[in-house]
Design a protein around this motif. Structure first.
Motif, PDB file in Angstrom:
ATOM      1  N   SER A   1       0.823  -1.222   0.000  1.00 21.93           N
ATOM      2  CA  SER A   1       0.000   0.000   0.000  1.00 21.93           C
ATOM      3  C   SER A   1       0.849   1.260   0.000  1.00 21.93           C
ATOM      4  O   SER A   1       0.504   2.263  -0.635  1.00 21.93           O
ATOM      5  N   LEU A   2       1.968   1.227   0.712  1.00 17.69           N
ATOM      6  CA  LEU A   2       2.799   2.429   0.852  1.00 17.69           C
ATOM      7  C   LEU A   2       3.896   2.529  -0.205  1.00 17.69           C
ATOM      8  O   LEU A   2       4.599   3.548  -0.272  1.00 17.69           O
ATOM      9  N   GLN A   3       4.055   1.461  -0.996  1.00 22.66           N
ATOM     10  CA  GLN A   3       5.058   1.437  -2.062  1.00 22.66           C
ATOM     11  C   GLN A   3       6.466   1.695  -1.519  1.00 22.66           C
ATOM     12  O   GLN A   3       7.286   2.399  -2.143  1.00 22.66           O
ATOM     13  N   GLN A   4       6.732   1.167  -0.343  1.00 23.49           N
ATOM     14  CA  GLN A   4       8.057   1.288   0.265  1.00 23.49           C
ATOM     15  C   GLN A   4       8.418  -0.060   0.892  1.00 23.49           C
ATOM     16  O   GLN A   4       7.540  -0.863   1.209  1.00 23.49           O
ATOM     17  N   SER A   5       9.718  -0.270   1.101  1.00 22.14           N
ATOM     18  CA  SER A   5      10.144  -1.538   1.716  1.00 22.14           C
ATOM     19  C   SER A   5       9.785  -1.526   3.204  1.00 22.14           C
ATOM     20  O   SER A   5       9.693  -0.452   3.822  1.00 22.14           O
ATOM     21  N   PRO A   6       9.596  -2.707   3.795  1.00 25.11           N
ATOM     22  CA  PRO A   6       9.296  -2.767   5.236  1.00 25.11           C
ATOM     23  C   PRO A   6      10.355  -2.061   6.081  1.00 25.11           C
ATOM     24  O   PRO A   6      10.014  -1.390   7.063  1.00 25.11           O
ATOM     25  N   ASN A   7      11.641  -2.168   5.678  1.00 28.54           N
ATOM     26  CA  ASN A   7      12.702  -1.503   6.447  1.00 28.54           C
ATOM     27  C   ASN A   7      12.580   0.019   6.402  1.00 28.54           C
ATOM     28  O   ASN A   7      12.806   0.707   7.403  1.00 28.54           O
ATOM     29  N   GLN A   8      12.197   0.549   5.225  1.00 27.40           N
ATOM     30  CA  GLN A   8      12.025   2.010   5.099  1.00 27.40           C
ATOM     31  C   GLN A   8      10.853   2.480   5.983  1.00 27.40           C
ATOM     32  O   GLN A   8      10.952   3.496   6.675  1.00 27.40           O
ATOM     33  N   ILE A   9       9.777   1.726   5.940  1.00 30.14           N
ATOM     34  CA  ILE A   9       8.594   2.073   6.751  1.00 30.14           C
ATOM     35  C   ILE A   9       8.975   2.020   8.231  1.00 30.14           C
ATOM     36  O   ILE A   9       8.645   2.916   9.016  1.00 30.14           O
ATOM     37  N   GLY A  10       9.701   0.959   8.620  1.00 29.39           N
ATOM     38  CA  GLY A  10      10.084   0.779  10.014  1.00 29.39           C
ATOM     39  C   GLY A  10      10.967   1.907  10.522  1.00 29.39           C
ATOM     40  O   GLY A  10      10.799   2.377  11.657  1.00 29.39           O
ATOM     41  N   GLU A  11      11.910   2.353   9.699  1.00 29.80           N
ATOM     42  CA  GLU A  11      12.815   3.442  10.087  1.00 29.80           C
ATOM     43  C   GLU A  11      12.015   4.713  10.389  1.00 29.80           C
ATOM     44  O   GLU A  11      12.264   5.399  11.399  1.00 29.80           O
ATOM     45  N   LYS A  12      11.025   5.012   9.541  1.00 32.16           N
ATOM     46  CA  LYS A  12      10.231   6.230   9.722  1.00 32.16           C
ATOM     47  C   LYS A  12       9.335   6.133  10.965  1.00 32.16           C
ATOM     48  O   LYS A  12       9.211   7.093  11.734  1.00 32.16           O
ATOM     49  N   ILE A  13       8.718   4.962  11.156  1.00 33.28           N
ATOM     50  CA  ILE A  13       7.847   4.791  12.331  1.00 33.28           C
ATOM     51  C   ILE A  13       8.687   4.842  13.607  1.00 33.28           C
ATOM     52  O   ILE A  13       8.301   5.466  14.609  1.00 33.28           O
ATOM     53  N   GLY A  14       9.865   4.181  13.585  1.00 29.92           N
ATOM     54  CA  GLY A  14      10.749   4.185  14.754  1.00 29.92           C
ATOM     55  C   GLY A  14      11.156   5.593  15.145  1.00 29.92           C
ATOM     56  O   GLY A  14      11.110   5.966  16.334  1.00 29.92           O
ATOM     57  N   GLN A  15      11.574   6.400  14.144  1.00 30.60           N
ATOM     58  CA  GLN A  15      11.958   7.801  14.410  1.00 30.60           C
ATOM     59  C   GLN A  15      10.765   8.598  14.957  1.00 30.60           C
ATOM     60  O   GLN A  15      10.921   9.406  15.884  1.00 30.60           O
ATOM     61  N   TYR A  16       9.582   8.359  14.378  1.00 28.82           N
ATOM     62  CA  TYR A  16       8.359   9.043  14.828  1.00 28.82           C
ATOM     63  C   TYR A  16       8.089   8.736  16.307  1.00 28.82           C
ATOM     64  O   TYR A  16       7.737   9.624  17.090  1.00 28.82           O
ATOM     65  N   PHE A  17       8.267   7.465  16.684  1.00 28.41           N
ATOM     66  CA  PHE A  17       8.033   7.055  18.075  1.00 28.41           C
ATOM     67  C   PHE A  17       9.011   7.762  19.021  1.00 28.41           C
ATOM     68  O   PHE A  17       8.611   8.252  20.081  1.00 28.41           O
ATOM     69  N   ILE A  18      10.280   7.816  18.657  1.00 24.00           N
ATOM     70  CA  ILE A  18      11.288   8.434  19.530  1.00 24.00           C
ATOM     71  C   ILE A  18      11.012   9.934  19.688  1.00 24.00           C
ATOM     72  O   ILE A  18      11.110  10.484  20.792  1.00 24.00           O
ATOM     73  N   GLN A  19      10.619  10.582  18.574  1.00 24.20           N
ATOM     74  CA  GLN A  19      10.365  12.031  18.609  1.00 24.20           C
ATOM     75  C   GLN A  19       9.075  12.379  19.352  1.00 24.20           C
ATOM     76  O   GLN A  19       9.007  13.377  20.068  1.00 24.20           O
ATOM     77  N   ASN A  20       8.038  11.568  19.158  1.00 24.87           N
ATOM     78  CA  ASN A  20       6.722  11.913  19.704  1.00 24.87           C
ATOM     79  C   ASN A  20       6.362  11.170  20.988  1.00 24.87           C
ATOM     80  O   ASN A  20       5.476  11.607  21.725  1.00 24.87           O
ATOM     81  N   HIS A  21       7.009  10.041  21.250  1.00 30.53           N
ATOM     82  CA  HIS A  21       6.673   9.249  22.446  1.00 30.53           C
ATOM     83  C   HIS A  21       7.944   8.786  23.145  1.00 30.53           C
ATOM     84  O   HIS A  21       8.066   7.642  23.580  1.00 30.53           O
ATOM     85  N   GLY A  22       8.887   9.732  23.252  1.00 30.72           N
ATOM     86  CA  GLY A  22      10.187   9.413  23.850  1.00 30.72           C
ATOM     87  C   GLY A  22      10.096   9.006  25.304  1.00 30.72           C
ATOM     88  O   GLY A  22      11.011   8.370  25.837  1.00 30.72           O
ATOM     89  N   GLU A  23       8.978   9.389  25.976  1.00 25.04           N
ATOM     90  CA  GLU A  23       8.812   8.998  27.383  1.00 25.04           C
ATOM     91  C   GLU A  23       8.579   7.489  27.520  1.00 25.04           C
ATOM     92  O   GLU A  23       8.750   6.906  28.592  1.00 25.04           O
ATOM     93  N   LEU A  24       8.178   6.841  26.407  1.00 23.30           N
ATOM     94  CA  LEU A  24       7.840   5.406  26.448  1.00 23.30           C
ATOM     95  C   LEU A  24       8.920   4.546  25.793  1.00 23.30           C
ATOM     96  O   LEU A  24       9.257   3.465  26.294  1.00 23.30           O
TER      97      LEU A  24
END
Length: 595
Positions: free
Chosen positions: A51-74
């Motif tokens: 659906s996103l036309q990206q590799s799972p690793n690319q998607i994972g890198e973006k989600i991981g960074q999003y989590f650290i930036q937005n939910h760093g307390e967790l």
């Protein structure tokens, strides 16, 4: 909210924010990270790639960074391996979780759903005592009811007693022939065992008569029909349905003997019911529905007067619903009872806990109720379970080779006594405390062994194996609970307080593993309820006990020098004890405060 659901929610939000891709949170797949990889929980990414036309690793890198930036307390950190996003949860989350729940007596239990579920189990015949197979049935039924209740359902536990029919008449005929006025009191026997003996005696006499007729030249089939004692039993059933006073009087007396015996066994094994139905009171309602079915042409009458339903178009066969002499068959009663309980309770589901040899019966029952247009049809659910066998094979009640429930309970208590005395740690117990402990361990071993196996599987019961204090057993878990309570008693002079220190602790691998297992507890109760499978909870609580023991080998609680770390471990031990107790109680098993 459980950490897994938090991660699913965050992932759903991240996909929306980063890719404008919408997916319900419950469609995000999150698992525990495998032991060989670094992390606590893992998000599976492959399903998003197309659906996103990206590799799972690319998607994972973006989600991981999003989590650290937005939910760093967790989230502490993340890593990606072959399309899997592994997340490390900060120790602060686990500290906060323990602070919030370590004293919560209702931890793991769900709020009321205002939905009614009816569970039918036990369903004994009044011609024989409860046996080992009945024990699996009772423990499954009771456990499922308790687990459903823990999930917020309003549960009604019911039992249908098969107190009439040809099998009952067999015991009655044998008593008339051989009893000579004997009673349970005069023979010093429990009532259910007393009546059960006459059922075995009937079959012995019946076999002898069949052999005699075959010696005279009759075929086996004809001999079985013509045997005088069988004809007497069949006539007695007709007389019972006709209300013949002397037959009813004997029937009531023999059933009363059995009920007294059943009550004693139920009390011993901790089985109970909100409502008990009796086939003698429900079979007439079934007969009325047979008449209605004939009028609707759902059923048809054969030339001999018997009533049938043709289910061949549904992939089954023809099924009799009323004999030619007008007497009811078992399914007649079940049709009536299903409708009676619908009118009485309006349950959203009726769970029949019945062995897998009755699979066909319940297919037919549901189908007949559907064809009759009965509201109860949609609620019928057969929880089919496998038979219990002994190491030497199957049990046969006609031949008197069953293992009576009373005998197996007595044996388990005796083994518990023997094993406990071998350990020699109970010298300060009073005689009454010891008896209670042996009963708790014996019944705990028996229940856990019968519940730790998926209900759908048949199983072999081995009494000695079930009570091993070091194995996959109830006593191992009971011992772990008693051990934790002993530890907590030793440190009661320095009780745990609210740990408001905001400085994050450095948690060891085993501390993290244990607190993570505790946090997952509500999910396991939910899974056990959704799948009607108590073994999910049995396996969970065994693994929890095992994890605690591993933790305690490496970590002192009493002698920990850091007060903050000690308070964390006290909370950890306290919640572990509570979760073990709740889990075992939902399986119908008590845990001793000391042993």
């Amino acid at each position: 909210m459980h950490i897994v659901n938090i991660i699913k929610n965050f992932t759903s939000n991240a996909l929306q924010q980063l890719f404008q891709f919408q997916i319900p949170y419950n469609q995000v797949l999150v698992n525990e990270t495998k032991p060989e990889f670094e992390g606590d929980y893992t998000i599976v990414l492959f399903s998003f790639s197309k659906s996103l036309q990206q590799s799972p690793n690319q998607i994972g890198e973006k989600i991981g960074q999003y989590f650290i930036q937005n939910h760093g307390e967790l989230f502490e950190s993340f890593n990606i391996i072959n399309g899997f996003l592994n997340l490390n949860i900060k120790a602060g989350y686990w500290q906060q979780f323990l602070n919030n729940n370590w004293q919560n007596e209702h931890f793991g239990l769900s709020p009321k759903k205002h939905e009614k579920i009816l569970v039918e189990y036990s369903s004994p015949n009044t011609n024989k005592p409860l046996h080992l197979g009945h024990l699996r049935n009772n423990f499954l039924g009771w456990g499922i009811a308790a687990i459903l209740e823990a999930n917020g359902y309003d549960v009604i536990k019911t039992c249908i007693v098969n107190d009439r029919g040809i099998h009952i008449c067999k015991s009655m005929v044998a008593w008339l022939k051989l009893g000579k006025g004997a009673t349970p009191e005069s023979t010093h026997m429990k009532g259910d065992h007393f009546v059960g003996n006459y059922y075995v005696l009937f079959n012995n006499l019946y076999k002898a008569e069949v052999e005699q007729l075959m010696e005279k030249g009759y075929t086996k089939e004809d001999a079985e029909k013509l045997a005088p004692i069988m004809q007497e039993a069949q006539q007695m059933l007709v007389d019972w349905e006709a209300g013949k006073p002397e037959v009813l009087a004997l029937w009531k007396q023999m059933n009363e003997w059995v009920y007294q015996g059943f009550e004693e066994t139920y009390k011993k094994i901790g089985s109970d019911f909100h409502k008990v139905y009796y086939e003698s009171e429900t079979y007439l309602l079934g007969k009325k529905l047979v008449e209605e079915g004939l009028a609707k042409k759902v059923f048809y009458k054969k030339d001999d007067g018997s009533v049938w339903i043709d289910l061949t178009a549904d992939g089954l066969d023809e099924k009799i619903v009323q004999r030619k002499d007008g007497t009811s068959v078992y399914i007649t009663q079940d049709i009536g009872l299903a409708e009676q309980r619908e009118q009485e309770f309006h349950p959203s589901k009726t769970i029949y806990v019945v062995g897998d040899e009755q699979n066909y019966h319940f297919k037919v029952l549901k189908l007949i109720c559907e064809k009759l247009g009965l509201p109860s049809a949609k609620q019928i659910y057969h929880l089919s379970y496998g038979m219990v066998e002994l190491p030497h094979g199957k049990m046969k009640s006609r031949e008197g080779t069953v293992v009576d429930a009373d005998d197996i309970v007595k044996e388990m208590i005796a083994i518990a006594r023997e094993k406990t005395e071998e350990l020699g740690k109970v010298n300060d117990f009073t005689a009454a405390e010891l008896e209670h402990l042996y009963h708790t361990l014996g019944l705990g071993a028996l229940k856990f062994f019968l519940l730790r196996v998926d209900p759908k599987k048949k199983m072999i019961f081995n009494p000695e194996e079930s009570i091993d204090f070091h194995g996959f057993t109830g006593p191992f878990i009971q011992y772990t609970y008693a051990r934790i309570k002993s530890i907590l008693r030793k440190i009661k002079e320095q009780p745990a307080v609210e740990n408001n220190n905001t400085a994050p602790l450095q948690l060891s691998e085993l501390e993290t593993e244990l607190v993570k297992a505790l946090e997952q507890f509500p999910g396991f109760i939910s899974d056990a309820a959704n799948t009607l499978n108590p073994s999910i909870l049995a396996i969970y609580v065994f693994n929890l006990a095992k994890t605690f023991n591993s933790f305690y080998v490496d970590h002192s609680i009493l002698h920990e020098s850091s007060s903050v770390q000690q308070q964390f471990r006290i909370q950890l031990a306290t919640l572990t004890a509570h979760v073990i107790k709740t889990s075992m109680n939902l399986l119908g098993i008590q845990v001793p405060e000391r042993m």
